[in-house]
Structures are given as structure tokens and as C-alpha cells.
Design an enzyme around this catalytic site. Structure first.
Site, PDB file in Angstrom:
ATOM      1  N   ASP A 112      -7.410  -4.282   0.451  1.00  0.00           N
ATOM      2  CA  ASP A 112      -8.268  -3.411  -0.338  1.00  0.00           C
ATOM      3  C   ASP A 112      -9.512  -3.223   0.500  1.00  0.00           C
ATOM      4  OD1 ASP A 112      -8.496  -1.829  -2.725  1.00  0.00           O
ATOM      5  OD2 ASP A 112     -10.202  -3.078  -3.240  1.00  0.00           O
ATOM      6  N   THR A 163       0.844  -1.194   0.000  1.00  0.00           N
ATOM      7  CA  THR A 163       0.000   0.000   0.000  1.00  0.00           C
ATOM      8  C   THR A 163       0.876   1.239   0.000  1.00  0.00           C
ATOM      9  OG1 THR A 163      -1.819   1.171   1.090  1.00  0.00           O
ATOM     10  CG2 THR A 163      -0.215   0.109   2.530  1.00  0.00           C
ATOM     11  N   GLY A 164       0.351   2.283  -0.579  1.00  0.00           N
ATOM     12  CA  GLY A 164       0.995   3.585  -0.513  1.00  0.00           C
ATOM     13  C   GLY A 164       0.253   4.500   0.447  1.00  0.00           C
ATOM     14  N   ASN A 165      -0.801   3.971   1.066  1.00  0.00           N
ATOM     15  CA  ASN A 165      -1.646   4.738   1.972  1.00  0.00           C
ATOM     16  C   ASN A 165      -1.010   4.768   3.361  1.00  0.00           C
ATOM     17  OD1 ASN A 165      -3.707   5.248   3.986  1.00  0.00           O
ATOM     18  ND2 ASN A 165      -5.235   4.970   2.378  1.00  0.00           N
ATOM     19  N   GLU A 201      -2.296  -0.306 -11.029  1.00  0.00           N
ATOM     20  CA  GLU A 201      -3.658   0.129 -11.322  1.00  0.00           C
ATOM     21  C   GLU A 201      -4.616  -0.923 -10.777  1.00  0.00           C
ATOM     22  OE1 GLU A 201      -6.497   1.307 -15.116  1.00  0.00           O
ATOM     23  OE2 GLU A 201      -4.374   0.934 -15.442  1.00  0.00           O
TER      24      GLU A 201
END
Length: 195
Positions: A70, A9-11, A41
Site C-alpha cells: 500500500d 494488487t490489481g495495479n 475494500e
């Protein structure tokens, strides 16, 4: 010695929420951004598909086992929206304020009793990119979307998501408390039982 894994994740909010818990599972967590790995993507049609896609990509790029989440907010009155598009609901990836603003606008004429929602989290663990038996864990939290933001903690839609069980929004909870009861916490608990 702890097993190294990449957290796909980049969150930053997800990294913060998940890293401590995964460390308790015996993993040394490395965020994909720390390895210079961009997010792929998200082309899946379900939370499971997107989590698998992210985990496979991070594992392939890093050479490490991967865990991906997700998740999203599913609002009944909006036919499940924002759903898979929760992070980019207002069109711009990761702009939480604009996403919340759009959600409030979409629900402006919806009565309180019709504002049911749930946070959904799907977490996938892969030993390697072609792992034919991924471990999949899911968790949900049911609540109601408020008419205004409340609270300073959390991220995403937390300030709008009222939990009847807690008597407040997720953003009004202390971080430690949210880590115990959130949709992601529930999915992580299921994951732990399957490891």
C-alpha cells in the site's frame, strides 16, 4: 524451486515494478488478477493496515503466501493528502490523469518551496491469511511536486514528483533506474533483509 506467492494488487504498474525484484528474491510471482481475485475494500487508516488487509485477503482467496503493497503520495501543504486515497484522489479508482489534474489544481497557489512531498510504500509479507507475524517493510522517497507534468515513464504521480537527488521527475527516469531508487524499491530492500 521458487516459492509461489500471490502479489496482492490489481495495479499493473505495481505488478511491473515489483515482479522482477520479487523473482530475484526466489519467488514465483502470480498477480492476484491472474487468479481472478478482486481487490478488497481498503478500510484501513494507515498504509500498514491497508497492506495487511490486502495481503490477508489475497492469501485467503488464493491459498498462497501473499505480498501486498500500500503506497501513496503524501503532500505536506495538503496535510498529507492524497495519502491513503492516492489511487482514487479524484474520485475514480485508478484514473491517474484525473488524480494528477486534481493535485495540480489543489497546489495551484502553493509556492515551489512549500510543495514538499514524499512517496511512501508499505509492503507486507504473509505466509498464510492468519499469519500472526507478518513481515512489514517501509520505504520513502522525498521530493517536490512540480507545476507541470514531465516525462513519459512510470505511472500514478511520477510525472509530477521531482526528485532533487535525481534532478528530474520519476517519469523522466528509465524504468530500471526508478526500480533502484523508488520508495517501493527501498521497501523491497528492507523486506529482503527481513526474509
Amino acid at each position: 524451486m521458487k516459492q509461489k506467492i500471490v502479489l496482492a494488487t490489481g495495479n499493473k504498474g505495481k505488478v511491473k515494478e515489483m515482479a522482477d525484484v520479487l523473482s530475484d528474491f526466489g519467488f514465483e510471482v502470480i498477480a492476484q488478477t491472474d487468479l481472478g481475485i478482486e481487490s478488497p475494500e481498503e478500510t484501513g487508516l494507515t498504509f500498514v493496515e491497508n497492506a495487511l488487509l490486502k495481503a490477508r485477503y489475497a492469501s485467503e482467496k488464493s491459498g498462497l503466501p501473499a505480498i501486498a503493497d500500500d503506497s501513496g503520495l503524501v503532500v505536506s501543504a495538503l496535510n498529507g493528502a492524497p495519502g491513503l486515497y492516492s489511487a482514487r484522489y479524484a474520485g475514480e479508482e485508478g484514473n491517474d490523469a484525473k488524480n494528477r489534474e486534481k493535485l495540480l489544481a489543489e497546489l495551484a497557489h502553493i509556492a515551489q518551496e512549500q510543495r514538499q512531498a514524499k512517496f511512501v510504500s508499505c509492503i507486507v509479507f504473509l505466509q498464510h491469511p492468519t499469519d500472526p507475524s507478518p513481515i512489514i517493510a517501509e520505504g520513502e522517497c522525498c521530493g517536490v511536486i512540480g507545476f507541470e507534468e514531465k516525462g513519459e515513464n512510470g505511472f500514478g504521480y511520477d510525472s509530477l514528483f521531482f526528485s532533487p537527488e535525481q534532478g528530474c521527475t520519476f517519469a523522466e527516469l528509465e524504468t530500471a533506474e526508478k526500480k533502484k531508487i523508488s520508495h517501493r524499491a527501498k521497501a523491497l530492500s528492507v523486506l529482503k533483509s527481513k526474509l
